[in-house]
Design a protein around this motif. Structure first.
Motif, mmCIF file in Angstrom:
data_model
loop_
_atom_site.group_PDB
_atom_site.id
_atom_site.type_symbol
_atom_site.label_atom_id
_atom_site.label_comp_id
_atom_site.label_asym_id
_atom_site.label_seq_id
_atom_site.Cartn_x
_atom_site.Cartn_y
_atom_site.Cartn_z
ATOM 1 N N SER A 68 0.837 -1.210 0.000
ATOM 2 C CA SER A 68 0.000 0.000 0.000
ATOM 3 C C SER A 68 0.873 1.262 0.000
ATOM 4 O O SER A 68 1.776 1.410 0.818
ATOM 5 C CB SER A 68 -0.914 0.011 1.233
ATOM 6 N N SER A 69 0.561 2.166 -0.921
ATOM 7 C CA SER A 69 1.321 3.433 -1.022
ATOM 8 C C SER A 69 0.688 4.526 -0.169
ATOM 9 O O SER A 69 1.284 5.583 0.025
ATOM 10 C CB SER A 69 1.321 3.893 -2.483
ATOM 11 N N GLY A 70 -0.565 4.315 0.239
ATOM 12 C CA GLY A 70 -1.301 5.349 0.986
ATOM 13 C C GLY A 70 -2.090 6.294 0.090
ATOM 14 O O GLY A 70 -2.860 7.129 0.585
ATOM 15 N N MET A 73 -4.689 6.051 -1.830
ATOM 16 C CA MET A 73 -6.149 6.032 -1.755
ATOM 17 C C MET A 73 -6.630 6.772 -0.491
ATOM 18 O O MET A 73 -7.501 7.650 -0.553
ATOM 19 C CB MET A 73 -6.644 4.574 -1.755
ATOM 20 N N LYS A 128 -11.766 3.329 6.290
ATOM 21 C CA LYS A 128 -10.560 2.561 6.577
ATOM 22 C C LYS A 128 -9.924 2.044 5.294
ATOM 23 O O LYS A 128 -10.153 0.936 4.851
ATOM 24 C CB LYS A 128 -10.896 1.396 7.511
ATOM 25 N N ALA A 129 -9.080 2.907 4.693
ATOM 26 C CA ALA A 129 -8.436 2.514 3.435
ATOM 27 C C ALA A 129 -7.067 1.876 3.658
ATOM 28 O O ALA A 129 -6.429 1.429 2.712
ATOM 29 C CB ALA A 129 -8.291 3.744 2.535
ATOM 30 N N ALA A 130 -6.603 1.842 4.911
ATOM 31 C CA ALA A 130 -5.272 1.281 5.185
ATOM 32 C C ALA A 130 -5.242 -0.219 4.909
ATOM 33 O O ALA A 130 -6.249 -0.911 5.022
ATOM 34 C CB ALA A 130 -4.907 1.540 6.647
ATOM 35 N N LEU A 163 -11.175 -2.776 11.981
ATOM 36 C CA LEU A 163 -12.484 -2.504 11.366
ATOM 37 C C LEU A 163 -13.597 -3.256 12.101
ATOM 38 O O LEU A 163 -14.667 -2.701 12.370
ATOM 39 C CB LEU A 163 -12.447 -2.870 9.874
ATOM 40 N N PHE A 204 -12.556 -0.906 3.354
ATOM 41 C CA PHE A 204 -12.078 -1.277 2.019
ATOM 42 C C PHE A 204 -11.833 -2.775 2.039
ATOM 43 O O PHE A 204 -11.709 -3.368 3.115
ATOM 44 C CB PHE A 204 -10.764 -0.549 1.716
ATOM 45 N N LYS A 263 -17.353 -9.529 4.295
ATOM 46 C CA LYS A 263 -16.664 -8.593 5.214
ATOM 47 C C LYS A 263 -17.593 -7.462 5.646
ATOM 48 O O LYS A 263 -17.583 -7.035 6.795
ATOM 49 C CB LYS A 263 -15.425 -7.997 4.536
ATOM 50 N N ASN A 306 -11.636 -3.665 -4.026
ATOM 51 C CA ASN A 306 -10.780 -3.618 -5.220
ATOM 52 C C ASN A 306 -10.018 -4.921 -5.387
ATOM 53 O O ASN A 306 -9.742 -5.641 -4.427
ATOM 54 C CB ASN A 306 -9.849 -2.409 -5.287
ATOM 55 N N GLY A 318 -0.622 1.380 -5.155
ATOM 56 C CA GLY A 318 0.357 2.239 -5.844
ATOM 57 C C GLY A 318 -0.171 3.062 -7.000
ATOM 58 O O GLY A 318 0.398 4.088 -7.337
ATOM 59 N N LYS A 334 -7.930 8.338 -8.097
ATOM 60 C CA LYS A 334 -8.285 8.128 -6.685
ATOM 61 C C LYS A 334 -8.892 9.403 -6.103
ATOM 62 O O LYS A 334 -9.734 9.341 -5.207
ATOM 63 C CB LYS A 334 -7.058 7.646 -5.893
HETATM 64 O O1 PMT Z 1 -2.611 2.682 -0.595
HETATM 65 P P1 PMT Z 1 -2.797 2.477 -2.075
HETATM 66 O O2 PMT Z 1 -1.516 2.080 -2.761
HETATM 67 O O3 PMT Z 1 -3.448 3.658 -2.731
HETATM 68 O O4 PMT Z 1 -3.771 1.238 -2.272
HETATM 69 C C1 PMT Z 1 -5.076 1.314 -1.826
HETATM 70 C C2 PMT Z 1 -5.521 0.005 -1.161
HETATM 71 C C3 PMT Z 1 -5.501 -1.087 -2.199
HETATM 72 C C4 PMT Z 1 -4.578 -0.346 -0.023
HETATM 73 C C5 PMT Z 1 -6.966 0.238 -0.612
HETATM 74 O O5 PMT Z 1 -7.737 0.599 -1.696
HETATM 75 C C6 PMT Z 1 -7.496 -1.017 0.077
HETATM 76 O O6 PMT Z 1 -8.079 -1.860 -0.541
HETATM 77 N N1 PMT Z 1 -7.304 -1.091 1.403
HETATM 78 C C7 PMT Z 1 -7.685 -2.245 2.215
HETATM 79 C C8 PMT Z 1 -6.691 -3.343 1.995
HETATM 80 C C9 PMT Z 1 -6.930 -4.487 2.975
HETATM 81 O O7 PMT Z 1 -6.222 -4.562 3.938
HETATM 82 O O8 PMT Z 1 -7.945 -5.220 2.699
HETATM 83 P P2 PMT Z 1 -8.449 -6.421 3.668
HETATM 84 O O9 PMT Z 1 -9.447 -7.078 2.845
HETATM 85 O O10 PMT Z 1 -7.292 -7.202 4.199
HETATM 86 O O11 PMT Z 1 -9.092 -5.648 4.890
HETATM 87 C C10 PMT Z 1 -10.461 -5.288 4.928
HETATM 88 C C11 PMT Z 1 -10.674 -4.081 5.787
HETATM 89 O O12 PMT Z 1 -10.353 -4.384 7.137
HETATM 90 C C12 PMT Z 1 -9.863 -2.865 5.403
HETATM 91 O O13 PMT Z 1 -10.659 -1.706 5.563
HETATM 92 C C13 PMT Z 1 -8.726 -2.870 6.429
HETATM 93 O O14 PMT Z 1 -8.280 -1.533 6.706
HETATM 94 C C14 PMT Z 1 -9.409 -3.491 7.637
HETATM 95 N N2 PMT Z 1 -8.504 -4.241 8.517
HETATM 96 C C15 PMT Z 1 -7.854 -5.342 8.068
HETATM 97 C C16 PMT Z 1 -7.061 -6.058 8.946
HETATM 98 C C17 PMT Z 1 -6.946 -5.619 10.278
HETATM 99 N N3 PMT Z 1 -6.181 -6.279 11.140
HETATM 100 N N4 PMT Z 1 -7.607 -4.531 10.690
HETATM 101 C C18 PMT Z 1 -8.379 -3.842 9.831
HETATM 102 O O15 PMT Z 1 -8.983 -2.838 10.215
#
Ligand code: PMT
Length: 403
Positions: A211-213, A215, A272-274, A307, A323, A337, A349, A359, A382
């Motif tokens: 993740s580049s941050g 988004m 929560k885009a992280a 989340l 996200f 989710k 995505n 990125g 974005k």
């Molecule tokens: O940063 P960029 O390079 O622009 O890219 C953007 C992105 C691809 C990182 C962003 O668009 C994205 O999809 N972010 C979520 C990525 C992710 O961790 O997906 P996940 O399916 O593993 O998690 C689902 C959700 O739960 C997310 O909102 C995540 O922040 C949250 N999570 C996940 C694990 C955790 N331990 N705690 C969380 O809160």
């Protein structure tokens, strides 16, 4: 962003005048109609032709120039302006503006305009700190002028201190702030997470993701531009801080968890885009782990799911947007989710879609709502996508908070 808006740029005589050329070019690229006024001193530093070419408009310098068409030019400019920007603003021009002296085109337009005025000062450190300048700037601020404060650093007069023109992008951002967006998120507290977490193995190594941050930063910037009080909790990224956003920097998922949870109860919208690590090494070695002849394995333990916890504790009226990044069964996994984590929306995505995800400056997503609706906007920047996500979140916020 600025199409249909007229920005009158007043350029004063200082070495930073060349940076005003970048500002004019950036405003033009954003679609503004840019009209430049140069003081006599400004013309000693940069040629009129530079601003004429960049703004694609005639540059006005002298009160008594032969008019290009019949009008009272300073009144016409003052009326046309949606915003007046003085960059760089010298001590001399600031003093004239503060004290009602209108002896050149720039100061006449300033006195005649009813538009919002932004002033970006640049001068020698001692001039900047002088009682007269401080007093004049205070007077102008009290009258509603917005200042983009000078930066500290090495000055052209070979001294170091406060007086450098703020970075041009920061000045452009102030113009965008004033002109570009309806402030429909004013009074709302928005919390955004962005970037990758880092899970340390030892002082040298860590586990992370791509993740580049971009988004999350785009969402925070868009919310700020729409008037929200924004906090961005960010993992490590190469991105610049966003002016006007409360930046909170973290490394690990555990730190992100703590920083988010201590703020979440008071927020209206959380996005929560992280990309958060699901697991972290069970222990962190104090010293660098040395290589041996044998293979090694790392024991991982589960990180908190931020989340999910936010979903469990969601106060009435709050909107929670997650996200999700998948490589298979995107919609199925995303929907699961959304429900499990009690989100209002999930933005899904797929890692394997071109121009999307990690990125990239663009993204292709499907936004799934807790009321069953799904929406798949076309691939877009974005920045643009952020507004679509915020539109959906704001609409849901309004529905939940009908008086
Ligand atoms: O940063 P960029 O390079 O622009 O890219 C953007 C992105 C691809 C990182 C962003 O668009 C994205 O999809 N972010 C979520 C990525 C992710 O961790 O997906 P996940 O399916 O593993 O998690 C689902 C959700 O739960 C997310 O909102 C995540 O922040 C949250 N999570 C996940 C694990 C955790 N331990 N705690 C969380 O809160």
């Amino acid at each position: 962003m600025l199409s249909g808006k007229c920005v009158v740029v007043g350029v004063c005589g200082g070495i930073a005048a060349y940076k005003a050329a970048y500002v004019v070019s950036a405003l033009k690229k954003l679609g503004a109609d840019v009209r430049v006024i140069m003081t006599e001193a400004a013309q000693q530093f940069v040629g009129k032709i530079t601003f004429q070419t960049l703004s694609q408009n005639l540059v006005v310098c002298d009160m008594f120039d032969e008019p290009k068409r019949w009008n009272v030019e300073h009144v016409e400019l003052a009326t046309a302006a949606d915003l007046m920007l003085v960059v760089p603003a010298t001590a001399n021009t600031i003093a004239k503006m503060a004290n009602g002296i209108a002896d050149n085109m720039l100061t006449c337009v300033y006195m005649a305009t009813k538009a919002k005025v932004i002033i970006a000062p640049a001068m020698n450190k001692n001039m900047y700190e002088s009682d007269a300048t401080v007093e004049n700037m205070k007077k102008l601020a009290q009258r509603g002028c917005r200042f983009v404060d000078a930066d500290e650093g090495f000055l052209a007069c070979a001294t170091t201190g406060k007086g450098r023109l703020a970075e041009p992008d920061k000045i452009v951002e102030a113009v965008i702030d004033e002109l570009a967006f309806e402030k429909d998120l004013r009074a709302l507290k928005v919390l955004v997470s962005a970037g990758a977490t880092r899970e340390a193995l030892d002082p040298v190594r860590f586990i992370t993701n791509h993740s580049s941050g971009k988004m999350g930063y785009a969402i925070a910037r868009a919310a700020k531009r729409r008037g929200a009080d924004v906090t961005l909790v960010s993992g490590k990224t190469a991105l610049c801080d966003i002016d006007g956003v409360n930046m909170v920097k973290v490394e690990s998922a555990r730190e992100m968890h703590d920083e988010i949870l201590k703020r979440s109860a008071n927020c209206d919208i959380i996005i929560k885009a992280a990309a958060v690590a699901d697991y972290a090494p069970a222990s962190v070695s104090e010293n660098k782990i040395k290589k041996t002849e044998s293979d090694m394995s790392i024991q991982l333990c589960k990180n908190p799911d931020i989340l999910s916890e936010l979903g469990q504790k969601k106060p009435q009226g709050q909107v929670l947007v997650g996200f999700c990044m998948e490589t298979q069964n995107l919609l199925e996994n995303a929907k699961s989710k959304l429900v499990r984590k009690n989100c209002d929306f999930i933005v899904a995505n797929n890692l394997f879609t071109k121009g999307a995800g990690f990125g990239a400056d663009t993204n292709t997503v499907t936004i799934i709502s807790s009321d069953g609706e799904t929406f798949s906007p076309e691939n877009m920047s974005k920045d643009d996508l952020s507004h679509i996500i915020l539109d959906a979140a704001k609409k849901r916020y309004d529905e939940k908070n009908i008086m």
